[in-house]
Design a protein around this motif. Structure first.
Motif, PDB file in Angstrom:
ATOM      1  N   LYS A  45       0.861  -1.176   0.000  1.00  0.00           N
ATOM      2  CA  LYS A  45       0.000   0.000   0.000  1.00  0.00           C
ATOM      3  C   LYS A  45       0.899   1.227   0.000  1.00  0.00           C
ATOM      4  N   PHE A  46       0.566   2.194  -0.854  1.00  0.00           N
ATOM      5  CA  PHE A  46       1.322   3.441  -0.908  1.00  0.00           C
ATOM      6  C   PHE A  46       0.379   4.579  -0.546  1.00  0.00           C
ATOM      7  N   TRP A  47       0.542   5.078   0.677  1.00  0.00           N
ATOM      8  CA  TRP A  47      -0.306   6.122   1.250  1.00  0.00           C
ATOM      9  C   TRP A  47       0.609   7.247   1.737  1.00  0.00           C
ATOM     10  N   PRO A  48       0.896   8.213   0.884  1.00  0.00           N
ATOM     11  CA  PRO A  48       1.893   9.241   1.229  1.00  0.00           C
ATOM     12  C   PRO A  48       1.602   9.987   2.522  1.00  0.00           C
ATOM     13  N   ASP A  49       0.345  10.354   2.782  1.00  0.00           N
ATOM     14  CA  ASP A  49       0.039  11.087   4.004  1.00  0.00           C
ATOM     15  C   ASP A  49       0.356  10.254   5.248  1.00  0.00           C
ATOM     16  N   GLY A  50      -0.037   8.978   5.219  1.00  0.00           N
ATOM     17  CA  GLY A  50       0.247   8.111   6.360  1.00  0.00           C
ATOM     18  C   GLY A  50       1.733   7.882   6.546  1.00  0.00           C
ATOM     19  N   LEU A  51       2.459   7.716   5.449  1.00  0.00           N
ATOM     20  CA  LEU A  51       3.911   7.542   5.515  1.00  0.00           C
ATOM     21  C   LEU A  51       4.586   8.778   6.080  1.00  0.00           C
ATOM     22  N   SER A  52       4.121   9.955   5.674  1.00  0.00           N
ATOM     23  CA  SER A  52       4.714  11.196   6.173  1.00  0.00           C
ATOM     24  C   SER A  52       4.470  11.354   7.663  1.00  0.00           C
ATOM     25  N   ARG A  53       3.263  11.029   8.125  1.00  0.00           N
ATOM     26  CA  ARG A  53       2.953  11.180   9.554  1.00  0.00           C
ATOM     27  C   ARG A  53       3.801  10.252  10.414  1.00  0.00           C
ATOM     28  N   SER A  54       4.111   9.073   9.880  1.00  0.00           N
ATOM     29  CA  SER A  54       4.897   8.115  10.666  1.00  0.00           C
ATOM     30  C   SER A  54       6.399   8.346  10.520  1.00  0.00           C
ATOM     31  N   GLY A  55       6.788   9.313   9.695  1.00  0.00           N
ATOM     32  CA  GLY A  55       8.216   9.525   9.439  1.00  0.00           C
ATOM     33  C   GLY A  55       8.806   8.450   8.560  1.00  0.00           C
ATOM     34  N   GLY A  56       7.959   7.792   7.755  1.00  0.00           N
ATOM     35  CA  GLY A  56       8.427   6.647   6.985  1.00  0.00           C
ATOM     36  C   GLY A  56       8.625   6.885   5.504  1.00  0.00           C
ATOM     37  N   LEU A  57       8.231   8.055   5.004  1.00  0.00           N
ATOM     38  CA  LEU A  57       8.309   8.266   3.557  1.00  0.00           C
ATOM     39  C   LEU A  57       9.750   8.255   3.065  1.00  0.00           C
ATOM     40  N   GLU A  58      10.638   8.946   3.769  1.00  0.00           N
ATOM     41  CA  GLU A  58      12.042   8.963   3.345  1.00  0.00           C
ATOM     42  C   GLU A  58      12.681   7.589   3.541  1.00  0.00           C
ATOM     43  N   ARG A  59      12.308   6.885   4.601  1.00  0.00           N
ATOM     44  CA  ARG A  59      12.797   5.519   4.794  1.00  0.00           C
ATOM     45  C   ARG A  59      12.377   4.634   3.622  1.00  0.00           C
ATOM     46  N   LEU A  60      11.144   4.820   3.187  1.00  0.00           N
ATOM     47  CA  LEU A  60      10.643   4.031   2.059  1.00  0.00           C
ATOM     48  C   LEU A  60      11.433   4.343   0.795  1.00  0.00           C
ATOM     49  N   ARG A  61      11.659   5.610   0.529  1.00  0.00           N
ATOM     50  CA  ARG A  61      12.415   6.012  -0.663  1.00  0.00           C
ATOM     51  C   ARG A  61      13.809   5.387  -0.654  1.00  0.00           C
ATOM     52  N   GLN A  62      14.471   5.487   0.500  1.00  0.00           N
ATOM     53  CA  GLN A  62      15.841   4.972   0.595  1.00  0.00           C
ATOM     54  C   GLN A  62      15.876   3.463   0.417  1.00  0.00           C
ATOM     55  N   ALA A  63      14.939   2.764   1.057  1.00  0.00           N
ATOM     56  CA  ALA A  63      14.924   1.297   0.965  1.00  0.00           C
ATOM     57  C   ALA A  63      14.687   0.842  -0.469  1.00  0.00           C
ATOM     58  N   LEU A  64      13.763   1.484  -1.163  1.00  0.00           N
ATOM     59  CA  LEU A  64      13.464   1.088  -2.537  1.00  0.00           C
ATOM     60  C   LEU A  64      14.589   1.467  -3.493  1.00  0.00           C
ATOM     61  N   GLN A  65      15.247   2.584  -3.201  1.00  0.00           N
ATOM     62  CA  GLN A  65      16.375   2.986  -4.051  1.00  0.00           C
ATOM     63  C   GLN A  65      17.518   1.992  -3.933  1.00  0.00           C
ATOM     64  N   VAL A  66      17.822   1.574  -2.717  1.00  0.00           N
ATOM     65  CA  VAL A  66      18.900   0.601  -2.500  1.00  0.00           C
ATOM     66  C   VAL A  66      18.519  -0.752  -3.096  1.00  0.00           C
ATOM     67  N   ALA A  67      17.250  -1.127  -2.982  1.00  0.00           N
ATOM     68  CA  ALA A  67      16.808  -2.427  -3.500  1.00  0.00           C
ATOM     69  C   ALA A  67      16.961  -2.502  -5.017  1.00  0.00           C
ATOM     70  N   GLY A  68      16.744  -1.399  -5.695  1.00  0.00           N
ATOM     71  CA  GLY A  68      16.947  -1.378  -7.134  1.00  0.00           C
ATOM     72  C   GLY A  68      15.802  -1.916  -7.959  1.00  0.00           C
ATOM     73  N   TYR A  69      14.569  -1.804  -7.452  1.00  0.00           N
ATOM     74  CA  TYR A  69      13.424  -2.171  -8.290  1.00  0.00           C
ATOM     75  C   TYR A  69      13.388  -1.268  -9.524  1.00  0.00           C
ATOM     76  N   THR A  70      13.071  -1.843 -10.662  1.00  0.00           N
ATOM     77  CA  THR A  70      13.143  -1.099 -11.922  1.00  0.00           C
ATOM     78  C   THR A  70      11.796  -0.921 -12.620  1.00  0.00           C
ATOM     79  N   SER A  71      10.776  -1.678 -12.207  1.00  0.00           N
ATOM     80  CA  SER A  71       9.470  -1.593 -12.862  1.00  0.00           C
ATOM     81  C   SER A  71       8.367  -1.629 -11.810  1.00  0.00           C
ATOM     82  N   PHE A  72       7.216  -1.029 -12.151  1.00  0.00           N
ATOM     83  CA  PHE A  72       6.095  -1.071 -11.215  1.00  0.00           C
ATOM     84  C   PHE A  72       4.783  -1.086 -11.981  1.00  0.00           C
ATOM     85  N   ARG A  73       3.756  -1.463 -11.245  1.00  0.00           N
ATOM     86  CA  ARG A  73       2.396  -1.456 -11.766  1.00  0.00           C
ATOM     87  C   ARG A  73       1.491  -0.933 -10.670  1.00  0.00           C
TER      88      ARG A  73
END
Length: 296
Positions: free
Chosen positions: A232-260
């Protein structure tokens, strides 16, 4: 032996009773649901599974009882079709609620085994009951914990009064209602839970009500293997929990290249990057929305 025979006999009777067309009438289902005490437990007999649901849950429980089909399971079917070229055998269901994803996933043969994570005690007790009733306990491992950034933490968990699928970790400024009941729940990291899982044939399925960034921050080794991820991608909820930047960093390091985007009708994979995630976050915030993403 006698105990097993009695169990099978009772279960067979329950299934036959629940499948009578009278009880599958939408009008009758609505009447039974609306008149049931909130503390009652009801039986929802789906096409392939039986679920015990709480009458006090007006979202997932009510959906199951009235529609006789696992809540949101069609999305897993769609994901399985999109990933049909992969041989996926294991499902890690993070935020499993009462089992509406992991149980039919195993029972209907989409996956051979599953790990189900559910921190809230009532939901977890129904999850365990539904695993046993559907006879998939040999294939589904359950954990009454939350997943977080670190191992062996105790997290404050906020209980929703109106949606049993909307309980969430209360973290920092992420306070939905200061007057809501909270409980303490133990947490482990995704990396610890995924130990021993063949991540080359696993799917991560995650709905943690805005805590996804913290969960993925605790899954560095797991994400290094880049298993397909539905979240689930819920930007407002992620921002309130302080998790949006954590999410960005984790996905960037993981190297996913495609999404749906699973809430969009077409099945074409698009290029993925954290810049794309930022654009999607801005679009969702403008409407206060959320969506479900599949990343590969």
């Amino acid at each position: 032996m006698l105990k097993n025979q009695i169990y099978r006999s009772v279960l067979k009777s329950v299934r036959r009773f629940g499948r009578h067309r009278f009880f599958h009438s939408p009008l009758v289902a609505r009447l039974l649901w609306d008149t049931a005490p909130r503390e009652a437990l009801l039986l929802a007999d789906c096409s392939s599974e039986i679920f015990v649901v709480a009458a006090g849950d007006p979202v997932i429980g009510q959906w199951l009882f009235k529609h006789r089909e696992p809540y949101n399971f069609f999305k897993l079917h769609r994901v399985a079709s999109l990933l049909s070229e992969r041989h996926l055998t294991s499902l890690i269901d993070i935020g499993a609620n009462i089992g509406t994803i992991c149980i039919p996933a195993v029972k209907r043969g989409l996956f051979e085994r599953a790990i189900a994570i559910e921190p809230e005690p009532l939901n977890y007790s129904l999850l365990r009951t539904n695993v046993e009733v559907n006879r998939v306990s040999a294939h589904i491992t359950t954990h009454n914990i939350a997943l977080g950034e670190k191992n062996d933490e105790t997290l404050s968990f906020e209980l929703s009064k109106i949606n049993f699928g909307n309980h969430r970790v209360r973290y920092g400024s992420d306070v939905t209602d200061p007057g809501q009941e909270t409980i303490e729940v133990p947490s482990q990291s995704l990396d610890r839970i995924a130990e021993g899982v063949d991540l080359g044939s696993a799917l991560l399925w995650m709905d943690t009500q805005g805590f996804e960034g913290h969960v993925l921050a605790g899954g560095t080794r797991t994400l290094h293997r880049k298993p397909p991820l539905v979240m689930k991608f819920w930007p407002d909820g992620l921002s309130r929990s302080g998790g949006l930047e954590r999410l960005r960093q984790a996905l960037q390091v993981a190297g996913y290249t495609s999404f749906r985007d699973l809430n969009e009708p077409d099945d074409v994979f698009l290029p993925f990057s954290v810049d794309v995630l930022d654009v999607l976050a801005a679009q969702l915030r403008s409407g206060g929305g959320q969506t479900d993403l599949l990343l590969v």
